[in-house]
Design an enzyme around this catalytic site. Structure first.
Site, mmCIF file in Angstrom:
data_model
loop_
_atom_site.group_PDB
_atom_site.id
_atom_site.type_symbol
_atom_site.label_atom_id
_atom_site.label_comp_id
_atom_site.label_asym_id
_atom_site.label_seq_id
_atom_site.Cartn_x
_atom_site.Cartn_y
_atom_site.Cartn_z
ATOM 1 C CD GLU A 136 -2.985 -0.762 2.381
ATOM 2 O OE1 GLU A 136 -2.827 0.214 3.138
ATOM 3 O OE2 GLU A 136 -3.836 -1.638 2.589
ATOM 4 C CG ASP A 173 -3.884 9.353 7.367
ATOM 5 O OD1 ASP A 173 -4.454 8.257 7.225
ATOM 6 O OD2 ASP A 173 -3.446 10.033 6.429
#
Length: 279
Positions: A50, A61
């Protein structure tokens, strides 16, 4: 699912183990080091990579990945340069699937059609766009699928059986089960609940289910891998990169070897999951 990703899942399943999916932020701490990290991930045992796309407002995040994104942006990383990372990696590796992970805004600014064309040419196999719900599939998901690029969805403990079919409707590649609610890099998952969650998702889809958020060690990878098709590790890798940098945020001789050593341990964990599940 792209042929490359389908083949990777099939090959790993034939070994009787889960896949290891590794995340890091493209361009952290710089372009050349990122390319070396991508190669090190594959050499250390990552099955799928990824590749994070930095964005100035990364709402999903955690602190570690936010800082990684800031370092990447400071170093001049862009969506175009992230695609170039994929292209450079793909020149030497035709087998390891690459999944871009990020937010819609940089793609929208780049231009959806142009992005999909360039991503396909760069050898990208799939994408995770965390701020595009299924109700917006016409924006990017449907065009991506038409190009042959997988669109991977997140499912969480709060995704109930009424919502799950909608989430999975156009999902391709694999399902990414977030083993806890909240932001990336949060506290450790409760592995006792993961088997039931994976089974619930599999009742709605034949796609592989990969589990992430909170995986830090080989022991975590082994425990989760015993009940899932794949284990996703991100924050631990990002933290390893950060710990190796100078005060100015530059790479050192320890940066790439440190990532490789960590991932070798995680890869050993997912391989041990096969043995643990068989006992």
């Amino acid at each position: 699912m792209t042929a490359r990703m389908e083949q990777r899942f099939a090959d790993v399943a034939a070994e009787g183990r889960p896949v290891l999916v590794t995340y890091f932020m493209g361009g952290d701490p710089d372009f050349d080091t990122s390319l070396a990290i991508m190669k090190a991930l594959q050499q250390a045992g990552a099955d799928i990579i990824e590749l994070g796309v930095p964005f100035s407002d990364p709402m999903a995040d955690g602190p570690a990945i936010q800082l990684a994104g800031q370092r990447a942006l400071k170093a001049g990383q862009t969506l175009a340069k992230t695609l170039e990372l994929a292209r450079r990696f793909r020149a030497d590796d035709q087998r390891t699937p690459i999944v871009l992970m990020g937010y819609y805004n940089p793609i929208y600014i780049y231009g959806v059609e142009r992005f999909l064309t360039d991503a396909l040419e760069a050898g990208v196999d799939g994408m995770i766009v965390v701020d595009l719900p299924p109700e917006m599939d016409d924006e990017l998901c449907i065009p991506a699928l038409a190009k042959g690029i997988s669109f991977i969805r997140l499912a969480t403990p709060t995704t109930d059986d009424r919502r799950l079919p909608k989430v999975l409707e156009n999902t391709s590649g694999f399902v990414y089960y977030v083993s806890m609610t909240g932001i990336t890099g949060s506290a450790l998952p409760d592995t006792s609940l993961i088997a039931g969650a994976v089974a619930r998702i599999k009742a709605h889809t034949s796609l592989p289910v990969c589990v992430g958020f909170g995986v830090k060690t080989a022991d975590h990878a082994r425990a989760i891998g015993a009940t899932a098709d794949g284990v996703v590790v991100g924050t631990a890798i990002v933290n390893q990169i950060a710990s190796s940098l100078t005060e100015e945020g530059r790479a050192t001789e320890a940066t790439v070897p440190g990532v490789e050593a960590l991932v070798r341990g995680l890869a050993a964990g997912v391989r041990a999951a096969r043995l643990a599940a068989a006992e």
